[in-house]
Design a protein around this motif. Structure first.
Motif: not given
Length: 136
Positions: A1-22
């Motif tokens: 399905m996808y030919a290239y993969w990369e893992t991207v870390p989430t950061r503390w500042k990525d979470n919004d006021v609803y508690g998930h990545v914005n």
């Protein structure tokens, strides 16, 4: 399905006021994976190359949420390759690699660095894109 993969870390500042990545962070992750692949695997010289890729379209559909500190697995493929444009298709997945977080696409038009006029995608870059192309 996808030919290239990369893992991207989430950061503390990525979470919004609803508690998930914005939602805006999803676009940043897609842009980061595309450009890191262009530089590392496809050999795009972002500082001195003759051509640069400009984003002319982007889209994202959100399927489920993810929160810091969970990393996101991002899959990349080429859905369409034209003379001067390319449509990248991406899937963002939870760490388990199964749960879809979001699906999206970016369209780059390659232009001459100086004139900003559309330019043919150079051979080595095109070859790398062809290797990520969806077949069938």
């Amino acid at each position: 399905m996808y030919a290239y993969w990369e893992t991207v870390p989430t950061r503390w500042k990525d979470n919004d006021v609803y508690g998930h990545v914005n939602n805006a962070v999803h676009y940043s992750m897609m842009d980061t994976v595309i450009n890191s692949w262009l530089i590392r695997a496809a050999g795009l010289d972002v500082h001195d190359g003759d051509v640069i890729g400009l984003c002319v379209e982007s889209h994202c559909v959100y399927r489920s949420s993810v929160s810091f500190p969970e990393p996101v697995r991002v899959g990349l493929r080429v859905g369409h390759l034209g003379r001067s444009s390319v449509r990248y298709e991406l899937g963002l997945f939870r760490e388990d690699g199964e749960t879809v977080v979001a699906e999206g696409h970016f369209v780059h038009v390659f232009v001459d660095r100086g004139t900003r006029r559309p330019a043919e995608i150079p051979g080595p870059l095109r070859k790398a894109m062809e290797e990520l192309a969806v077949t069938g």
